[in-house]
Design an enzyme around this catalytic site. Structure first.
Site, PDB file in Angstrom:
ATOM      1  N   GLY A  16       0.820  -1.210   0.000  1.00 34.01           N
ATOM      2  CA  GLY A  16       0.000   0.000   0.000  1.00 34.01           C
ATOM      3  C   GLY A  16       0.855   1.262   0.000  1.00 34.01           C
ATOM      4  O   GLY A  16       2.077   1.201   0.217  1.00 34.01           O
ATOM      5  N   LEU A 108      -1.766   1.758  12.695  1.00 33.64           N
ATOM      6  CA  LEU A 108      -2.124   2.977  11.948  1.00 33.64           C
ATOM      7  C   LEU A 108      -3.628   3.098  11.771  1.00 33.64           C
ATOM      8  O   LEU A 108      -4.277   2.166  11.295  1.00 33.64           O
ATOM      9  CB  LEU A 108      -1.494   2.935  10.555  1.00 33.64           C
ATOM     10  CG  LEU A 108      -0.084   3.471  10.433  1.00 33.64           C
ATOM     11  CD1 LEU A 108       0.906   2.608  11.186  1.00 33.64           C
ATOM     12  CD2 LEU A 108       0.291   3.515   8.969  1.00 33.64           C
ATOM     13  N   GLY A 109      -4.150   4.258  12.124  1.00 33.24           N
ATOM     14  CA  GLY A 109      -5.577   4.516  11.957  1.00 33.24           C
ATOM     15  C   GLY A 109      -5.798   5.638  10.967  1.00 33.24           C
ATOM     16  O   GLY A 109      -5.090   5.750   9.959  1.00 33.24           O
ATOM     17  N   SER A 110      -6.766   6.493  11.296  1.00 29.80           N
ATOM     18  CA  SER A 110      -7.164   7.536  10.349  1.00 29.80           C
ATOM     19  C   SER A 110      -7.871   8.666  11.094  1.00 29.80           C
ATOM     20  O   SER A 110      -8.460   8.442  12.158  1.00 29.80           O
ATOM     21  CB  SER A 110      -8.110   6.917   9.334  1.00 29.80           C
ATOM     22  OG  SER A 110      -8.935   7.896   8.752  1.00 29.80           O
ATOM     23  N   TYR A 139     -15.559   2.067   8.791  1.00 30.35           N
ATOM     24  CA  TYR A 139     -14.095   2.090   8.820  1.00 30.35           C
ATOM     25  C   TYR A 139     -13.631   2.711  10.143  1.00 30.35           C
ATOM     26  O   TYR A 139     -12.701   2.215  10.786  1.00 30.35           O
ATOM     27  CB  TYR A 139     -13.605   2.906   7.627  1.00 30.35           C
ATOM     28  CG  TYR A 139     -12.117   3.042   7.493  1.00 30.35           C
ATOM     29  CD1 TYR A 139     -11.329   1.962   7.136  1.00 30.35           C
ATOM     30  CD2 TYR A 139     -11.491   4.272   7.692  1.00 30.35           C
ATOM     31  CE1 TYR A 139      -9.961   2.098   6.987  1.00 30.35           C
ATOM     32  CE2 TYR A 139     -10.131   4.425   7.536  1.00 30.35           C
ATOM     33  CZ  TYR A 139      -9.364   3.327   7.176  1.00 30.35           C
ATOM     34  OH  TYR A 139      -8.004   3.474   7.030  1.00 30.35           O
ATOM     35  N   THR A 167      -3.548  12.111   9.155  1.00 30.67           N
ATOM     36  CA  THR A 167      -4.583  12.854   8.455  1.00 30.67           C
ATOM     37  C   THR A 167      -4.709  12.329   7.019  1.00 30.67           C
ATOM     38  O   THR A 167      -4.088  11.331   6.666  1.00 30.67           O
ATOM     39  CB  THR A 167      -4.225  14.360   8.493  1.00 30.67           C
ATOM     40  OG1 THR A 167      -5.358  15.100   8.100  1.00 30.67           O
ATOM     41  CG2 THR A 167      -3.042  14.682   7.589  1.00 30.67           C
ATOM     42  N   HIS A 182      -9.156   8.161  -3.041  1.00 36.55           N
ATOM     43  CA  HIS A 182      -9.369   9.403  -2.310  1.00 36.55           C
ATOM     44  C   HIS A 182      -9.347  10.581  -3.296  1.00 36.55           C
ATOM     45  O   HIS A 182      -9.066  10.409  -4.474  1.00 36.55           O
ATOM     46  CB  HIS A 182      -8.287   9.586  -1.240  1.00 36.55           C
ATOM     47  CG  HIS A 182      -8.436   8.635  -0.096  1.00 36.55           C
ATOM     48  ND1 HIS A 182      -7.681   7.493   0.002  1.00 36.55           N
ATOM     49  CD2 HIS A 182      -9.265   8.632   0.964  1.00 36.55           C
ATOM     50  CE1 HIS A 182      -8.035   6.830   1.086  1.00 36.55           C
ATOM     51  NE2 HIS A 182      -8.995   7.489   1.700  1.00 36.55           N
ATOM     52  N   ARG A 212     -10.174  19.794   4.015  1.00 36.60           N
ATOM     53  CA  ARG A 212      -9.344  18.646   4.364  1.00 36.60           C
ATOM     54  C   ARG A 212      -7.893  19.097   4.552  1.00 36.60           C
ATOM     55  O   ARG A 212      -7.432  20.030   3.891  1.00 36.60           O
ATOM     56  CB  ARG A 212      -9.368  17.570   3.266  1.00 36.60           C
ATOM     57  CG  ARG A 212     -10.719  16.902   3.039  1.00 36.60           C
ATOM     58  CD  ARG A 212     -11.093  15.947   4.168  1.00 36.60           C
ATOM     59  NE  ARG A 212     -12.335  15.256   3.875  1.00 36.60           N
ATOM     60  CZ  ARG A 212     -13.556  15.738   4.173  1.00 36.60           C
ATOM     61  NH1 ARG A 212     -13.682  16.912   4.753  1.00 36.60           N
ATOM     62  NH2 ARG A 212     -14.625  15.028   3.897  1.00 36.60           N
TER      63      ARG A 212
HETATM   64  O1  GFB Z   1     -10.723  11.873  -0.106  1.00 35.92           O
HETATM   65  P1  GFB Z   1     -12.147  11.523   0.055  1.00 35.92           P
HETATM   66  O2  GFB Z   1     -12.674  10.427  -0.809  1.00 35.92           O
HETATM   67  O3  GFB Z   1     -12.464  11.113   1.544  1.00 35.92           O
HETATM   68  O4  GFB Z   1     -13.068  12.817  -0.257  1.00 35.92           O
HETATM   69  P2  GFB Z   1     -12.873  11.738   2.966  1.00 35.92           P
HETATM   70  C1  GFB Z   1     -12.785  14.061   0.301  1.00 35.92           C
HETATM   71  C2  GFB Z   1     -13.710  15.107  -0.278  1.00 35.92           C
HETATM   72  O5  GFB Z   1     -13.378  15.318  -1.661  1.00 35.92           O
HETATM   73  C3  GFB Z   1     -15.195  14.778  -0.244  1.00 35.92           C
HETATM   74  C4  GFB Z   1     -14.567  15.337  -2.430  1.00 35.92           C
HETATM   75  O6  GFB Z   1     -15.916  15.956   0.087  1.00 35.92           O
HETATM   76  C5  GFB Z   1     -15.477  14.373  -1.694  1.00 35.92           C
HETATM   77  O7  GFB Z   1     -16.842  14.564  -2.075  1.00 35.92           O
HETATM   78  N1  GFB Z   1     -14.263  14.968  -3.822  1.00 35.92           N
HETATM   79  C6  GFB Z   1     -14.386  15.799  -4.896  1.00 35.92           C
HETATM   80  C7  GFB Z   1     -13.846  13.764  -4.261  1.00 35.92           C
HETATM   81  N2  GFB Z   1     -14.103  15.148  -6.024  1.00 35.92           N
HETATM   82  C8  GFB Z   1     -13.764  13.875  -5.663  1.00 35.92           C
HETATM   83  C9  GFB Z   1     -13.358  12.733  -6.417  1.00 35.92           C
HETATM   84  O8  GFB Z   1     -13.282  12.734  -7.627  1.00 35.92           O
HETATM   85  N3  GFB Z   1     -13.068  11.605  -5.693  1.00 35.92           N
HETATM   86  C10 GFB Z   1     -13.164  11.563  -4.325  1.00 35.92           C
HETATM   87  N4  GFB Z   1     -12.839  10.429  -3.691  1.00 35.92           N
HETATM   88  N5  GFB Z   1     -13.568  12.642  -3.601  1.00 35.92           N
HETATM   89  C11 GFB Z   1     -12.177   9.346   3.628  1.00 35.92           C
HETATM   90  C12 GFB Z   1     -12.846   8.266   4.424  1.00 35.92           C
HETATM   91  O9  GFB Z   1     -13.017  10.437   3.796  1.00 35.92           O
HETATM   92  O10 GFB Z   1     -10.920   9.747   4.113  1.00 35.92           O
HETATM   93  C13 GFB Z   1     -11.925   7.201   4.846  1.00 35.92           C
HETATM   94  O11 GFB Z   1     -13.996   7.805   3.738  1.00 35.92           O
HETATM   95  C14 GFB Z   1     -10.588   7.723   5.345  1.00 35.92           C
HETATM   96  O12 GFB Z   1     -12.554   6.456   5.828  1.00 35.92           O
HETATM   97  C15 GFB Z   1     -10.013   8.769   4.438  1.00 35.92           C
HETATM   98  O13 GFB Z   1     -10.720   8.250   6.626  1.00 35.92           O
HETATM   99  C16 GFB Z   1      -8.761   9.417   4.984  1.00 35.92           C
HETATM  100  O14 GFB Z   1     -11.800  12.618   3.518  1.00 35.92           O
HETATM  101  O15 GFB Z   1     -14.220  12.356   2.916  1.00 35.92           O
END
Ligand code: GFB
Length: 314
Positions: A16, A108-110, A139, A167, A182, A212
């Site tokens: 990973g 490792l967590g989140s 998760y 983070t 992500h 974020r």
């Molecule tokens: O990175 P992400 O998938 O995870 O999304 P989280 C962060 C933000 O980016 C959200 C937006 O508000 C999404 O709607 N976003 C915009 C997108 N465009 C996109 C895109 O094309 N793809 C994705 N993926 N997002 C995760 C958790 O949360 O973070 C996990 O679900 C974990 O459990 C991880 O903790 C670190 O930050 O929302």
């Protein structure tokens, strides 16, 4: 202090992004005795097999970077895999390590372990003070269970097992699949493909307003090794950079780095997730650790990696 020098180290989850980052950091540190095992040889959810493997290979320290991970949509779509697989992996490795007499373990967590509306920046004490963000509570519950496994073994037996909570991460070795990734790898790939095809816009999920905090995986790995050496408390430990941006802002930086000049359009059918996730990493910083890689520089080098490794996309 836990001296890594001369120690036998197992990086669980070495394929990973974070596992690879830890391998690079261990190499920098001069650790030569590093164990890895491919998924085809060891199912990390299999308690008996994991314990037998640990007994046979005798690591002094384990980094638990193995997990089922994914972005917001993957978390929201596959709650059972995110819950069961992660709890099974954690149980097999953490309990197996303890039963096999492994001296040191870093789990490792989140940042998603914290409540959806936790005060910002999120201090370690915010854990279990409110409801979780629904898109990733499965998760999050699994990761909270992992923290508690380490704490239970520390409380009952004095095990030197700690948990670190990074983070949101990005960097080389990330998952660039548009459905399960992500946000940063998704945006990088979308911008790259839009540039190549001459598209006039690319899509951004949600409203673009959530905030974020993004950290390069090599900063994360250096924080993890620092914690392995210098942190031995009961409480889990945050790893972050102390700054956050909106999703729209990070999208604009990614587009700039990629050299794509089209428009951003919003796909409001996709979830926003938690409104803000900024870590309070002052506990780790007080021990003397600092991140080194700024967001724009980190995105530039990640894009170079992407272009080199994902030529098939073009
Ligand atoms: O990175 P992400 O998938 O995870 O999304 P989280 C962060 C933000 O980016 C959200 C937006 O508000 C999404 O709607 N976003 C915009 C997108 N465009 C996109 C895109 O094309 N793809 C994705 N993926 N997002 C995760 C958790 O949360 O973070 C996990 O679900 C974990 O459990 C991880 O903790 C670190 O930050 O929302």
């Amino acid at each position: 202090m836990f001296d890594l020098n001369g120690k036998r180290v197992w990086v669980a989850g070495h394929r990973g992004m974070v596992g690879q980052g830890i391998l690079r950091a261990l190499q920098k540190e001069g650790c030569a005795d590093v164990l890895t095992v491919p998924r085809t040889e060891l199912d990390l959810r299999d308690r008996a097999a994991v314990k037998a493997w640990i007994e046979a290979n005798k690591p002094d320290i384990i980094f638990v970077a193995a997990a089922r991970v994914g972005g917001i949509l993957a978390n929201d779509t596959y709650p059972s895999e995110f819950l069961f697989d992660n709890i099974e992996i954690e149980t097999a490795i953490i309990r197996g390590a303890f039963e096999a007499g492994v001296e040191r373990l870093v789990f490792l967590g989140s940042s998603c372990i914290y409540p959806k509306h936790a005060p910002q920046p999120m201090h370690e004490d915010a854990l279990l003070t409110g409801p979780l963000e629904p898109t990733n509570e499965w998760y999050a519950i699994a990761k909270i269970a992992g923290i508690k496994m380490c704490q239970a073994l520390k409380k009952q037996y004095g095990a030197r097992y700690i948990s670190v909570m990074p983070t949101n991460l990005y960097g080389p070795g990330d998952n660039f699949d548009l459905q399960s990734s992500h946000v940063i790898p998704a945006l990088m790939r979308k911008a790259h493909e839009a540039k190549l095809t001459g598209a006039d816009h690319m899509m951004l999920w949600g409203s673009g307003t959530p905030r974020r905090e993004f950290m390069h995986v090599d900063d994360c790995a250096s924080g993890i090794l620092y914690a392995a050496k210098y942190y031995d408390e009961f409480e889990h430990l945050n790893i972050g950079v102390g700054e956050d941006v909106t999703i729209r802002e990070v999208a604009e930086i990614v587009m700039d780095v990629v050299g794509y000049e089209g428009r951003l359009e919003l796909d409001s059918s996709k979830p926003d997730g938690t409104p803000r996730k900024l870590m309070d990493a002052s506990r780790l910083m007080a021990l003397g650790w600092r991140p080194q890689i700024g967001l724009r520089d980190g995105l530039k080098s990640t894009y170079e990696w992407f272009v080199e490794h994902h030529t098939a996309v073009a």
